[in-house]
Design an enzyme around this catalytic site. Structure first.
Site, PDB file in Angstrom:
ATOM      1  CG  HIS A 833      -1.938  -1.114   1.188  1.00 23.70           C
ATOM      2  ND1 HIS A 833      -2.432  -1.710   2.330  1.00 23.70           N
ATOM      3  CD2 HIS A 833      -2.555  -1.736   0.139  1.00 23.70           C
ATOM      4  CE1 HIS A 833      -3.301  -2.645   1.998  1.00 23.70           C
ATOM      5  NE2 HIS A 833      -3.396  -2.669   0.672  1.00 23.70           N
ATOM      6  CD  GLU A1015      -1.849  -3.493   9.534  1.00 20.45           C
ATOM      7  OE1 GLU A1015      -1.474  -2.314   9.312  1.00 20.45           O
ATOM      8  OE2 GLU A1015      -2.560  -4.158   8.755  1.00 20.45           O
TER       9      GLU A1015
END
Length: 1153
Positions: A833, A1015
């Site tokens: 991303h 994350e």
């Protein structure tokens, strides 16, 4: 037998049976009382005083039983037909010639208490004709406030059902209520308050709201509220004003209601009211609803863009580029249907658990290859370490290599410790970061020996700071660092540098070989000669060479100065921003003022990718913007007022979505003046910007003065829903989505500076390529095997780098080569991303640590082969995308069936993994680095069949499943060693919506049990040593190094760990430290629970506002207030209504204590 005798006998028997619990006795008593009540109703006669006394006694006992304990007693009564018995009693008593209010009043109170908990109470009342009876009683008692009050309580409960409320409206309930709700008075205020609450409940019905509009009630409600507001100077009757506003709020959900509201000057009226009481916290109930009404009635409009699609296009194979409709009509935003939806029905909302995968075949089966098996052989070329003869590599890595002759190479000694903060700043800058040096240990194991609680202990004590304090502590505009910047300043003044030209250098092959040098390049060349910077792992010349080779959709010709010049760490970690109370409401009201008072709005486009940029001279009264550089993203800038700008970010290429990442240059500012920026087309419904996160800023003048750093900045930051809306036609016919505004103020440190603002610390593709080249040229070639290859070419024509890191074999002997080629693999990826730049900083820390001379890194290299893809989506990063590739698709949702010509990086990354598995070399750990915008800290997502089935409450086959729980070991290790990591946020559930992600596909198709997504928050930490601090690049790089340490500890704890590795670890590392550390991990593992609960990251923002009319947080959904009113009425016998309501309002604290 008399009911009292029957009850007493049952109680006596109950005492003898000690096994009967108290609650059971209450249930028995309740059942007897209900039976007796029904029996007495059948023979009720008002001439028989004993019957009346019995009914009153039964009602009193029931009231006493239901007034204590939990609501279980009430629900038991409902289940035994209690609601029907009470309603039938009401109907029979009311229809007598002379209704007995001695019975009716306690009956109404009991009905209200029970009806609040009975979702079908309104429907039962309708069937038993209790609605009509109650309305008749209310009309008869308009002059008797006490009786009327009890009737209104019953109507309030009936109206909680939208269907029943609609029927009450048909029968004239609203007209009755408007007879009760009078202009300002100090009499009967409790009755008036309840009447407003009943009316607000009725108006949740669309048919009632439509009827209110047709009968002119909007104007009446506005006048009533204004009258109460103007006379209630002591704010005694806030709840009456709140009730009137709730009525308006429900009406304006209709288009006709909004039109009537605007025609009655409602916006101006409520805006003026809000301005007068914004700072008064006691007016919270009023202000909250006022803001919701204002936003509901603010005319919705499309974004000020020529198209919803991206300003950049790319003719990617298989993509369709079509003009997206933009016009917004009222039909797109109005849901004005005829049917009534009863929110109290038994239909439950869809649970999040519905996304959990419960199909055992999908969880446990291993699908076949998604390509012909013979194709896998091509990936052998990407694993040269398995076939190369290391004599062939000696010329490349031999001792005769003179690294000093390598052009543009910065030669750094990679430290023998992971004190990442030390390795990022040169010795001449040590005074700038003295505070951090004091807390840095000399070895990665030394740093974690005492546990993560000792790391940066002083950081816990840092209070939250304002923007100005933050800028001062980070050296902006001050020279407290001890630098000798006088020469730099003198050179700046002497050369009269043009900051505007310097701040965005042009991309050329060299500064010196161009036939016609641009002024900007001349200035930059002089700067590099006069002020050479020793930024670790960065070289401006090499960066420019890589930027030349980078291909973008529009052919960027400029470089962003921060990427060209480099970034050094700021002196201190920055705390999260202390949110100013009321800032969000102030911003919303300023938006409303722009609509109501547009005379001072400039509304001038000063930058646009869609239109020719207006000419802006050097002396201009507006800021200058620029974003046409690598990873840049700003589509349009509109000057609203002198110091306020609306900004729109670009959607991802070939997409109309994913507006979050921004990165742009702004110049022409004045120092010490706050500039407000509003990014008005954000998409996500909430953001860490509401919880202490700041954006990042890089000042060119600060960099030239010797402080080249990205720092957190911004004040008065908030994130909220705005009035812009995307046409439903652009989202496949679904309801048009709303946009959100990120607003912040920035005070720049210098006049006429050039500053870069970004969502997070940028990390470009050219930065990565420069970093990899410098790493390769800086390693010890006798110890580190570092191979950089190309995984494939992207759709945009950029190579996707693949890095291999391990240690050279001890010798060229067959035995040592065999041992070398049998090393297990670890596979790490990042940046699928593009907007998750924090993942690249974590990857940077991983790469630098793995090639370092730290003993942990040495052990890792000797025992593993690392395959690293540091940037899976180069095209997206280059072109400033937030989430997608050049085809406008999320590459992390393409792992199930990727295609080589559509998703080349995913196709070949998956192919490489399949190849490793096919030769029996599947990775021990697979991890995909990501960034998270909704949560704090760093955490892992893994995969577990059993935990998924357990969470979904699905036991089919679950007990027979055999699953290795080793997937939990790595996160438990990281929880103990990494300051930023928390196990509490980890999750191992497999969701249907994540079936095509890398984590799930690698786990399911390739059988890698330790397949993770890691994350990292954009914001910072709310736990551990870094609690209250925002992440800087240092903390992110540290996390990358800690991840590597976690891999070593994981191997040392595994049953397959070789005696040689343990012996080697004991030799290289201090044995006491190693034993102590392994024991800490073991004890934490044995004491941990079998399942880690995932906790909510944040409570609702204290000023979070939902603009929908039927918000679940609506205060009129909470019946606690009605319970309190009933209790108060019982507590004060026949209290006179002439008393001011303030008395009852103040008594609340007494009754609730």
């Amino acid at each position: 037998m008399h009911w009292k005798d029957e009850l007493a006998l049952t109680m006596l028997k109950g005492r003898e049976r000690t096994a009967i619990k108290a609650t059971s006795m209450v249930e028995l008593a309740t059942s007897i009382l209900l039976h007796s009540l029904s029996r007495y109703l059948s023979v009720l006669s008002l001439q028989n005083s004993s019957d009346k006394a019995s009914i009153l006694a039964i009602l009193q006992v029931l009231s006493d039983l239901l007034s204590v304990g939990t609501d279980r007693r009430i629900y038991y009564m409902i289940g035994k037909g209690g609601s029907e018995a009470l309603l039938q009693t009401l109907v029979d008593t009311a229809r007598s010639a002379s209704p007995d209010y001695d019975i009716l009043l306690p009956l109404f109170r009991l009905m209200a208490k029970v009806g609040l908990r009975d979702k079908k109470f309104g429907q039962k009342a309708l069937e038993l004709e209790a609605l009509d009876v109650t309305l008749i009683l209310a009309r008869k008692n308009l002059s008797h406030s006490q009786n009327l009050l009890h009737c209104l309580w019953a109507l309030r409960v009936f109206a909680s059902s939208v269907t029943t409320g609609a029927m009450l409206g048909i029968n004239g309930a609203m007209e009755l209520l408007f007879k009760v709700i009078s202009p300002y008075t100090r009499k009967h205020t409790r009755t008036i308050r309840v009447a407003t609450e009943v009316l607000a409940a009725l108006l949740k019905s669309k048919s009632n709201s439509r009827r209110a509009v047709n009968r002119g009630y909007v104007t009446s409600l506005l006048r009533l509220h204004q009258d109460w507001h103007s006379h209630d100077v002591t704010n005694t009757y806030v709840l009456i004003r709140h009730g009137l506003l709730l009525c308006l709020r429900h009406i304006v959900t209709l288009r006709s209601g909004r039109e009537a509201f605007l025609a009655a000057q409602g916006m101006e009226t409520l805006f003026n009211i809000a301005q007068t009481c914004l700072d008064n916290k006691s007016m919270e109930p009023v202000i909250s609803v006022v803001l919701q009404i204002l936003r509901q009635c603010y005319p919705e409009s499309p974004l000020p863009l020529v198209t919803a699609g991206s300003a950049y296009t790319f003719p990617a194979p298989g993509s369709t580029s079509s003009e997206l409709p933009q016009a917004l009509t009222e039909e797109d935003v109005e849901d004005d249907g005829e049917e009534e939806v009863d929110k109290d029905s038994d239909v439950e909302a869809v649970k999040e658990d519905d996304d959990l995968e419960t199909d055992l075949s999908k969880l446990s089966s291993k699908p076949g290859l998604d390509r012909p098996e013979e194709e896998l052989a091509q990936y052998g070329a990407m694993c040269p370490e398995l076939s190369f003869s290391f004599e062939e590599l000696e010329p490349k890595y031999g001792e005769d290599l003179n690294m000093k002759d390598t052009p543009y190479a910065n030669h750094y000694h990679i430290p023998n410790a992971t004190s990442l903060r030390q390795q990022h700043l040169s010795r001449e800058h040590s005074s700038w970061r003295q505070e951090r040096e004091d807390t840095v240990c000399t070895s990665i194991l030394d740093m974690v020996k005492a546990g993560k609680s000792t790391i940066q202990r002083s950081s816990k004590q840092r209070p939250m700071m304002s923007e100005n304090q933050s800028m001062e502590q980070n050296g902006l505009g001050i020279d407290s660092s001890g630098y000798n910047t006088s020469d730099t300043q003198a050179s700046l003044e002497e050369a009269a540098w043009d900051i505007e030209s310097i701040s965005c250098p042009r991309i050329t092959s060299s500064f010196s070989n161009s036939t016609k040098l641009e002024e900007s390049n001349e200035a930059a060349e002089k700067l590099l000669h006069i002020h050479p910077k020793h930024t670790p792992f960065h070289d401006p010349h090499l960066y420019m060479a890589n930027a030349m080779r980078t291909r973008s959709t529009v052919g960027f010709k400029m470089m962003a100065f921060p990427d060209f010049w480099g970034h050094c760490l700021p002196p201190t970690a920055q705390p999260m921003l202390d949110r100013k109370w009321g800032v969000q409401r102030i911003k919303i009201l300023e938006d409303v003022r722009r609509f109501l008072q547009p005379s001072d709005v400039i509304n001038k486009v000063v930058f646009s990718l869609d239109e020719p940029c207006p000419l802006q001279g050097p002396i201009s009264n507006c800021l200058r913007f620029h974003s046409k550089f690598e990873s840049g993203n700003l589509r349009k800038a509109i000057q609203v007022r002198e110091f306020e700008y609306d900004l729109l970010v670009n959607s991802d290429v070939n997409s109309s979505q994913h507006q979050q990442w921004f990165y742009f240059k702004v110049s022409g500012m004045r120092a010490a003046l706050p500039y407000r920026f509003n990014i008005i087309n954000c998409e996500k419904p909430n953001s860490q910007f509401n919880y202490g996160m700041q954006l990042t800023l890089y000042s060119v003048k600060e960099a030239l003065l010797g402080r080249p750093a990205w720092i957190r900045t911004g004040s008065e930051i908030c994130y909220y829903k705005n009035h812009y809306r995307l046409n439903a036609a652009t989202v496949d016919g679904a309801s048009g989505k709303h946009y959100y505004t990120l607003t912040f103020s920035v005070t720049f440190p210098h006049n006429e500076d050039a500053c870069y603002l970004a969502y997070h610390y940028p990390y470009t593709y050219s930065t990565l390529m420069t970093h990899l080249q410098i790493l390769e040229r800086s390693i010890d070639p006798r110890q580190v095997y570092f191979q950089q290859d190309s995984l494939c070419q992207t759709l945009g024509g950029n190579p996707c780098p693949l890095v291999t890191i391990t240690a050279f074999p001890e010798s060229n002997s067959t035995k040592h080569l065999e041992q070398f080629r049998c090393r297990p693999y670890q596979v790490i990826m990042a940046r699928v991303h593009p907007g998750e730049s924090n993942a690249s900083w974590v990857m940077k820390g991983t790469l630098e640590f793995l090639v370092s001379s730290d003993p942990v890194a040495q052990l890792l290299r000797e025992n593993f082969i690392f395959k690293i893809i540091p940037m899976l989506n180069p095209d997206g990063v280059i072109n400033g995308n937030h989430r997608c590739s050049l085809r406008g698709e999320d590459l992390n949702r393409q792992w199930l069936l990727p295609q080589a010509h559509l998703q080349p990086t995913i196709y070949h990354a998956k192919g490489l993994l399949h190849y490793l598995c096919s030769i029996g070399r599947g990775p021990v750990v697979f991890c995909d680095f990501h960034g998270h915008s909704q949560k704090k800290n760093v955490f892992l997502y893994g995969c577990s069949m059993k935990e998924t089935l357990w969470q979904a409450d699905c036991n089919v086959g679950g007990s027979a499943l055999v699953e290795d729980v080793g997937y939990r070991m790595l996160p438990k290790i990281l929880d103990k060693i990494a300051p930023a990591f928390t196990m509490n946020s980890c999750s191992f559930l497999v969701e249907k919506s994540r079936a095509s992600t890398a984590r799930v596909v690698v786990w399911r198709e390739m059988g890698v049990s330790r397949s993770y997504t890691m994350e990292s928050s954009y914001c910072g930490c709310n736990q551990g040593p870094y609690q209250g601090l925002q992440f800087g690049t240092s903390e992110l790089e540290e996390m990358g190094a800690m991840f590597c340490l976690g891999l070593l500890i994981l191997e040392l704890k595994s049953a397959s760990c070789s005696h040689k590795l343990l012996a080697r670890a004991t030799t290289l590392l201090n044995a006491d430290i190693l034993d102590h550390y392994l024991q800490r991990i073991e004890s934490s593992t044995s004491n941990s629970s079998s399942r880690s609960s995932e906790v909510d990251d944040e409570p609702p923002c204290m000023e979070e506002i939902d603009y929908s009319a039927d918000s679940c947080s609506d205060p009129d959904h909470n019946f606690t207030e009605l319970d309190r009113q009933i209790q108060e009425c019982s507590f004060t016998k026949e209290e006179e209504e002439e008393k001011e309501e303030g008395t009852g309002w103040r008594r609340r604290s007494v009754l609730q204590s």
